[in-house]
Design a protein around this motif. Structure first.
Motif, short mmCIF file in Angstrom:
data_model
loop_
_atom_site.label_atom_id
_atom_site.label_comp_id
_atom_site.label_asym_id
_atom_site.label_seq_id
_atom_site.Cartn_x
_atom_site.Cartn_y
_atom_site.Cartn_z
N SER A 19 0.83 -1.22 0.00
CA SER A 19 0.00 0.00 0.00
C SER A 19 0.86 1.26 0.00
CB SER A 19 -0.93 0.00 1.22
OG SER A 19 -0.19 0.00 2.43
N LEU A 20 2.04 1.20 0.65
CA LEU A 20 2.95 2.35 0.62
C LEU A 20 3.52 2.55 -0.78
CD1 LEU A 20 4.86 1.84 4.00
CD2 LEU A 20 3.42 3.79 3.39
N GLU A 21 3.85 1.44 -1.45
CA GLU A 21 4.38 1.54 -2.81
C GLU A 21 3.35 2.12 -3.77
OE1 GLU A 21 5.84 -2.25 -3.98
OE2 GLU A 21 7.32 -2.39 -2.36
N GLU A 22 2.08 1.76 -3.54
CA GLU A 22 1.01 2.21 -4.45
C GLU A 22 0.29 3.45 -3.92
OE1 GLU A 22 -1.60 -0.99 -5.34
OE2 GLU A 22 0.01 -2.39 -5.85
N ASN A 23 0.79 3.99 -2.77
CA ASN A 23 0.18 5.18 -2.17
C ASN A 23 -1.30 4.99 -1.89
OD1 ASN A 23 0.40 7.77 -1.13
ND2 ASN A 23 -0.16 8.74 -3.07
N VAL A 27 -5.76 1.08 2.51
CA VAL A 27 -5.21 -0.22 2.88
C VAL A 27 -4.10 -0.07 3.92
CG1 VAL A 27 -3.95 -2.25 2.01
CG2 VAL A 27 -5.81 -1.26 0.66
N TYR A 28 -3.31 0.97 3.79
CA TYR A 28 -2.21 1.22 4.73
C TYR A 28 -2.74 1.39 6.15
CZ TYR A 28 1.62 3.67 7.08
OH TYR A 28 2.58 4.05 7.98
N GLU A 240 11.87 -0.38 8.74
CA GLU A 240 13.22 0.17 8.60
C GLU A 240 13.49 0.55 7.15
OE1 GLU A 240 15.62 0.94 10.61
OE2 GLU A 240 14.62 0.33 12.45
N GLU A 241 13.08 -0.33 6.25
CA GLU A 241 13.28 -0.09 4.83
C GLU A 241 12.53 1.16 4.39
OE1 GLU A 241 12.12 -2.31 0.64
OE2 GLU A 241 12.41 -3.52 2.44
#
Length: 442
Positions: A19-23, A27-28, A240-241
């Motif tokens: 969800s972070l990658e797809e903004n 979902v996040y 962390e990533e």
């Protein structure tokens, strides 16, 4: 819903990353809320509250009203589990103020939370009345057994409090029957544990032992601490990533803005003031990082023992002699950096037993053995990360193993808990700050 919590945590970690990658904010935030719920199940209240608060601080209350409301309802339970009744009541009032769109679920959760608070306040009769109202509500609305099972268990606990063991047994059996029928392993473990306690109180030791064995068996398979720790490590590494990516993006943004402002400052004199403000803010940010770097120096002072006094069966003199021997051993690099070093080994080295050694450490250092050992190891880790000697180009795995940690992951977790950042970030910031002046006035 199937109460396979370790699998759930792994899936929510993947959902959070994707969800972070797809903004995808929806979902996040849902993933964070459910991650918190898993930690609450495992009684890790501080971590659960961290994620719940992260949701509340991020969510748009108007756009995600149901998520906001359900998170508040979960926080009531979490605060009750942490025995923080004041905050539990505070969030119960917010739960009433911000109802969910599903009125049936909202009413159910409100009854459950009111009963839970009454139970924590030792108002057992009132709690039982509220829980029975909840049972009637579930039956009247033909809600699934997963909603009824925990209520039966809570009513049984109320009757146990009043020493009405026959009544408690009946409700525990109801919980067991529903949980077995629907394979609700979480509630089934609660029922087994409750039935074991109840039968023991009733003097039926064989049945108590039988249910105790069932409880331990289901905990081994469903609530494995090793599996949940492994899932937690995956979540930690994912965060962390993401943090590292944010720091890189922030650094790129700051550098670009600084460059643009500098160019325009040469051409437009009126922007000089703006440049000065940004430079000042940048300076404060760097000083904040440097102050954090110096936290490892403060650990030395925090690790100093408090004045020794008589403790239980030990006189002040005996306690003083014991803490001196403990300090000598803790100061021995070869011993404390051994992966097999433990409280038992420390006790053997100082010629005492684990009870007295643990008691003296807690009293004089105001912390337990594990914390004292980690601070000692991490203090040495910061020295090695700053050093230009043999550990200059060493990997985190090498440093971790040399300090007695079984893996780089355990070392990173301990380092971040004590210093406030990962070893890699610490090392990079330290390299950049060694040649700069340190301005405490800022």
């Amino acid at each position: 819903m199937e109460q396979k919590y370790t699998s759930a945590l792994n899936e929510y970690t993947l959902a959070m990353k994707q969800s972070l990658e797809e903004n995808n904010t929806d979902v996040y935030l849902k993933s964070l809320s459910c991650i918190a719920t898993v930690y609450d199940v495992f009684n890790d209240n501080p971590r659960a509250l961290y994620y719940y608060n992260k949701v509340l601080n991020t969510v748009d209350r108007n756009k995600h009203s149901d998520l906001y409301s359900s998170t508040i309802a979960k926080m009531v339970v979490c605060y009750c589990n942490a025995n923080d009744i004041r905050n539990a009541k505070k969030f119960l009032e917010l739960q009433k103020k911000y109802p969910q769109s599903d009125k049936r679920k909202h009413t159910y959760l409100l009854l459950i939370n009111q009963g839970l608070i009454a139970s924590k306040e030792k108002k057992t009769d009132n709690a039982i009345i509220i829980y029975k109202q909840a049972i009637q509500f579930v039956r009247r609305n033909m809600m699934d057994g997963i909603y009824a099972a925990p209520i039966f268990n809570e009513i049984g606990a109320g009757y146990m409090e009043e020493c009405k063991y026959d009544s408690a047994l009946a409700y525990y059996k109801e919980c067991e029957a529903i949980a077995e029928r629907q394979n609700l392993y979480g509630y089934l473990s609660d029922a087994y544990q409750s039935l074991s306690d109840c039968y023991m109180k009733m003097g039926q030791e064989k049945l108590a032992e039988s249910y105790k064995n069932k409880y331990e068996e289901i905990c081994d398979s469903t609530f494995s601490r090793g599996k949940i720790n492994a899932a937690s490590n995956k979540l930690l590494m994912a965060q962390e990533e993401e943090s590292d990516k944010k720091m890189m993006r922030l650094a790129d943004t700051v550098n670009m803005q600084f460059l643009v402002i500098l160019i325009f400052a040469v051409l437009v004199a009126c922007l000089v003031c703006t440049i000065c403000i940004i430079l000042r803010l940048y300076r404060k940010q760097m000083n904040s990082y440097k102050l954090l770097i110096h936290k490892d120096e403060e650990i030395e002072a925090l690790s100093a023992p408090h004045p020794v006094k008589a403790i239980n069966n030990l006189t002040a003199q005996q306690a003083d002699e014991l803490i001196k021997r403990i300090s000598d051993v803790i100061g021995n690099d070869e011993m404390v950096f051994d992966s097999d070093f433990s409280l038992a080994r420390l006790s053997q080295e100082v010629g005492s037993n684990t009870k007295y050694v643990s008691m003296v450490i807690n009293e004089t250092y105001k912390k337990n053995f594990k914390t004292l050992l980690n601070e000692r190891r991490i203090r040495e880790a910061t020295r090695r990360l700053r050093s230009d000697g043999e550990y200059k180009d060493a990997t985190m795995q090498t440093i971790a193993l040399s300090l007695g940690y079984n893996s780089a992951t355990n070392f990173i977790i301990a380092f971040k808990k004590i210093i406030g950042m990962t070893p890699a970030v610490y090392k990079n910031i330290k390299k950049g700050s060694d040649s700069e002046a340190f301005d405490y006035d800022e």
